[in-house]
Write a protein that holds these residues in place. Structure first.
Motif, PDB file in Angstrom:
ATOM      1  N   MET A   1       0.816  -1.194   0.000  1.00  0.00           N
ATOM      2  CA  MET A   1       0.000   0.000   0.000  1.00  0.00           C
ATOM      3  C   MET A   1       0.862   1.261   0.000  1.00  0.00           C
ATOM      4  O   MET A   1       0.522   2.221  -0.658  1.00  0.00           O
ATOM      5  CB  MET A   1      -0.925   0.005   1.224  1.00  0.00           C
ATOM      6  N   ALA A   2       1.964   1.212   0.753  1.00  0.00           N
ATOM      7  CA  ALA A   2       2.825   2.394   0.837  1.00  0.00           C
ATOM      8  C   ALA A   2       3.439   2.722  -0.517  1.00  0.00           C
ATOM      9  O   ALA A   2       3.560   3.882  -0.883  1.00  0.00           O
ATOM     10  CB  ALA A   2       3.913   2.180   1.878  1.00  0.00           C
ATOM     11  N   SER A   3       3.808   1.682  -1.287  1.00  0.00           N
ATOM     12  CA  SER A   3       4.405   1.931  -2.601  1.00  0.00           C
ATOM     13  C   SER A   3       3.389   2.533  -3.555  1.00  0.00           C
ATOM     14  O   SER A   3       3.743   3.344  -4.401  1.00  0.00           O
ATOM     15  CB  SER A   3       4.989   0.653  -3.182  1.00  0.00           C
ATOM     16  N   MET A   4       2.119   2.143  -3.424  1.00  0.00           N
ATOM     17  CA  MET A   4       1.081   2.738  -4.274  1.00  0.00           C
ATOM     18  C   MET A   4       0.882   4.200  -3.922  1.00  0.00           C
ATOM     19  O   MET A   4       0.689   5.033  -4.810  1.00  0.00           O
ATOM     20  CB  MET A   4      -0.228   1.965  -4.133  1.00  0.00           C
ATOM     21  N   ARG A  11       3.286  10.806  -9.129  1.00  0.00           N
ATOM     22  CA  ARG A  11       2.533  11.226 -10.320  1.00  0.00           C
ATOM     23  C   ARG A  11       1.918  12.601 -10.118  1.00  0.00           C
ATOM     24  O   ARG A  11       1.916  13.425 -11.029  1.00  0.00           O
ATOM     25  CB  ARG A  11       1.455  10.203 -10.636  1.00  0.00           C
ATOM     26  N   SER A  12       1.395  12.857  -8.916  1.00  0.00           N
ATOM     27  CA  SER A  12       0.813  14.176  -8.632  1.00  0.00           C
ATOM     28  C   SER A  12       1.867  15.263  -8.720  1.00  0.00           C
ATOM     29  O   SER A  12       1.617  16.338  -9.285  1.00  0.00           O
ATOM     30  CB  SER A  12       0.180  14.186  -7.242  1.00  0.00           C
ATOM     31  N   GLU A 108      10.653  10.516 -14.154  1.00  0.00           N
ATOM     32  CA  GLU A 108      11.423   9.834 -13.109  1.00  0.00           C
ATOM     33  C   GLU A 108      11.756   8.413 -13.555  1.00  0.00           C
ATOM     34  O   GLU A 108      10.931   7.727 -14.170  1.00  0.00           O
ATOM     35  CB  GLU A 108      10.626   9.790 -11.807  1.00  0.00           C
ATOM     36  N   ASN A 109      12.950   7.946 -13.231  1.00  0.00           N
ATOM     37  CA  ASN A 109      13.428   6.638 -13.669  1.00  0.00           C
ATOM     38  C   ASN A 109      12.521   5.468 -13.284  1.00  0.00           C
ATOM     39  O   ASN A 109      12.168   4.665 -14.140  1.00  0.00           O
ATOM     40  CB  ASN A 109      14.840   6.387 -13.151  1.00  0.00           C
ATOM     41  N   PRO A 110      12.131   5.313 -12.005  1.00  0.00           N
ATOM     42  CA  PRO A 110      11.315   4.132 -11.658  1.00  0.00           C
ATOM     43  C   PRO A 110       9.981   4.116 -12.396  1.00  0.00           C
ATOM     44  O   PRO A 110       9.547   3.066 -12.871  1.00  0.00           O
ATOM     45  CB  PRO A 110      11.110   4.259 -10.146  1.00  0.00           C
ATOM     46  N   ASP A 111       9.353   5.287 -12.498  1.00  0.00           N
ATOM     47  CA  ASP A 111       8.073   5.354 -13.206  1.00  0.00           C
ATOM     48  C   ASP A 111       8.252   5.042 -14.676  1.00  0.00           C
ATOM     49  O   ASP A 111       7.490   4.261 -15.251  1.00  0.00           O
ATOM     50  CB  ASP A 111       7.436   6.741 -13.052  1.00  0.00           C
ATOM     51  N   LEU A 112       9.267   5.637 -15.307  1.00  0.00           N
ATOM     52  CA  LEU A 112       9.505   5.403 -16.729  1.00  0.00           C
ATOM     53  C   LEU A 112       9.749   3.927 -16.996  1.00  0.00           C
ATOM     54  O   LEU A 112       9.222   3.361 -17.959  1.00  0.00           O
ATOM     55  CB  LEU A 112      10.685   6.256 -17.216  1.00  0.00           C
ATOM     56  N   TRP A 113      10.534   3.270 -16.153  1.00  0.00           N
ATOM     57  CA  TRP A 113      10.821   1.849 -16.346  1.00  0.00           C
ATOM     58  C   TRP A 113       9.548   1.018 -16.236  1.00  0.00           C
ATOM     59  O   TRP A 113       9.295   0.136 -17.059  1.00  0.00           O
ATOM     60  CB  TRP A 113      11.871   1.375 -15.346  1.00  0.00           C
ATOM     61  N   LYS A 114       8.729   1.286 -15.235  1.00  0.00           N
ATOM     62  CA  LYS A 114       7.484   0.525 -15.060  1.00  0.00           C
ATOM     63  C   LYS A 114       6.537   0.756 -16.234  1.00  0.00           C
ATOM     64  O   LYS A 114       5.847  -0.166 -16.678  1.00  0.00           O
ATOM     65  CB  LYS A 114       6.806   0.908 -13.747  1.00  0.00           C
ATOM     66  N   TRP A 115       6.499   1.983 -16.738  1.00  0.00           N
ATOM     67  CA  TRP A 115       5.605   2.288 -17.863  1.00  0.00           C
ATOM     68  C   TRP A 115       6.111   1.665 -19.158  1.00  0.00           C
ATOM     69  O   TRP A 115       5.329   1.162 -19.957  1.00  0.00           O
ATOM     70  CB  TRP A 115       5.447   3.788 -18.023  1.00  0.00           C
ATOM     71  N   LEU A 116       7.427   1.691 -19.376  1.00  0.00           N
ATOM     72  CA  LEU A 116       7.975   1.118 -20.606  1.00  0.00           C
ATOM     73  C   LEU A 116       7.836  -0.399 -20.646  1.00  0.00           C
ATOM     74  O   LEU A 116       7.643  -0.976 -21.710  1.00  0.00           O
ATOM     75  CB  LEU A 116       9.456   1.496 -20.760  1.00  0.00           C
ATOM     76  N   THR A 117       7.964  -1.041 -19.496  1.00  0.00           N
ATOM     77  CA  THR A 117       7.902  -2.504 -19.452  1.00  0.00           C
ATOM     78  C   THR A 117       6.492  -3.036 -19.225  1.00  0.00           C
ATOM     79  O   THR A 117       6.309  -4.251 -19.132  1.00  0.00           O
ATOM     80  CB  THR A 117       8.834  -3.050 -18.350  1.00  0.00           C
ATOM     81  N   PRO A 122       0.869   4.086 -17.941  1.00  0.00           N
ATOM     82  CA  PRO A 122       1.341   5.464 -17.811  1.00  0.00           C
ATOM     83  C   PRO A 122       0.164   6.429 -17.750  1.00  0.00           C
ATOM     84  O   PRO A 122      -0.940   6.096 -18.193  1.00  0.00           O
ATOM     85  CB  PRO A 122       2.157   5.677 -19.089  1.00  0.00           C
ATOM     86  N   PRO A 123       0.378   7.623 -17.219  1.00  0.00           N
ATOM     87  CA  PRO A 123      -0.664   8.641 -17.275  1.00  0.00           C
ATOM     88  C   PRO A 123      -1.006   8.941 -18.737  1.00  0.00           C
ATOM     89  O   PRO A 123      -0.205   8.702 -19.643  1.00  0.00           O
ATOM     90  CB  PRO A 123      -0.022   9.864 -16.611  1.00  0.00           C
ATOM     91  N   GLU A 124      -2.172   9.463 -18.951  1.00  0.00           N
ATOM     92  CA  GLU A 124      -2.641   9.709 -20.317  1.00  0.00           C
ATOM     93  C   GLU A 124      -1.698  10.628 -21.095  1.00  0.00           C
ATOM     94  O   GLU A 124      -1.420  10.391 -22.268  1.00  0.00           O
ATOM     95  CB  GLU A 124      -4.044  10.318 -20.279  1.00  0.00           C
ATOM     96  N   SER A 125      -1.174  11.662 -20.427  1.00  0.00           N
ATOM     97  CA  SER A 125      -0.277  12.594 -21.119  1.00  0.00           C
ATOM     98  C   SER A 125       1.006  11.905 -21.576  1.00  0.00           C
ATOM     99  O   SER A 125       1.524  12.200 -22.645  1.00  0.00           O
ATOM    100  CB  SER A 125       0.068  13.777 -20.213  1.00  0.00           C
ATOM    101  N   VAL A 126       1.502  10.974 -20.794  1.00  0.00           N
ATOM    102  CA  VAL A 126       2.707  10.229 -21.177  1.00  0.00           C
ATOM    103  C   VAL A 126       2.374   9.216 -22.262  1.00  0.00           C
ATOM    104  O   VAL A 126       3.125   9.058 -23.228  1.00  0.00           O
ATOM    105  CB  VAL A 126       3.344   9.531 -19.950  1.00  0.00           C
ATOM    106  N   GLY A 127       1.246   8.549 -22.138  1.00  0.00           N
ATOM    107  CA  GLY A 127       0.844   7.541 -23.113  1.00  0.00           C
ATOM    108  C   GLY A 127       0.627   8.117 -24.504  1.00  0.00           C
ATOM    109  O   GLY A 127       0.799   7.429 -25.503  1.00  0.00           O
TER     110      GLY A 127
END
Length: 178
Positions: A1-4, A11-12, A108-117, A122-127
């Motif tokens: 839960m903490a990681s979410m 993201r905010s 951010e690196n962790p977010d980008l990696w999770k979204w790419l893989t 990803p958020p709509e703007s990134v997608g």
């Protein structure tokens, strides 16, 4: 839960950073940071920083700067994936794609990696970013051709398995070093 909660907060903050403009007052002049992607300069006027892609020297400097940023992210997997993609495609990019690339490099690196893989959506703007979409399709094609689906996390689930999961599945101890 903490990681979410951390991911949601990240993201905010990313959305806030996208909309914020840095304003400071110094000696009765408004000094603010104008931006094209992540290429900043300080100026006293409100004109955006325009990189003239028709000028060979300016274009070369911009390409080198973006190549460096894509290869030196501090996250080895992204250094390899993003750096090689940028190296292959930067010479063919127009102004719109250069700006889209700088937006991807600002993530951010962790977010980008999770979204790419495909671990997270990803958020709509990134997608909608064309550079991100092209990178993601290359990463997913590589994953599909080189890694079996059971070796990857299910979409939306973090990868938490250890290096010796096979041993545990074959009747070994519940922990990795037993």
């Amino acid at each position: 839960m903490a990681s979410m909660a951390v991911a949601s907060l990240r993201r905010s903050l990313l959305l806030l950073r996208e909309t914020a403009v840095l304003n400071t007052t110094q000696s009765s002049q408004l000094l603010f940071r104008t931006r094209v992607g992540s290429i900043f300069r300080f100026s006293t006027d409100s004109s955006p920083l325009d990189v003239d892609l028709a000028d060979k020297e300016s274009k070369r400097r911009l390409h080198n700067r973006l190549l460096y940023r894509s290869r030196q992210r501090g996250f080895l997997e992204l250094d390899l994936v993003v750096g090689s993609w940028v190296e292959e495609h930067i010479r063919d990019m127009d102004d719109l794609h250069i700006k889209a690339l700088t937006d991807v490099l600002d993530l951010e690196n962790p977010d980008l990696w999770k979204w790419l893989t495909g671990q997270e959506q990803p958020p709509e703007s990134v997608g909608r970013n064309p550079v991100f979409s092209a990178m993601k399709s290359k990463v997913m094609a590589n994953l599909n051709s080189h890694a079996s689906p059971e070796a990857r996390a299910n979409p939306g689930q973090p990868w938490v398995r250890g290096w010796d999961d096979k041993k545990a599945m074959q009747g070994g101890g519940p922990f990795g070093n037993q």
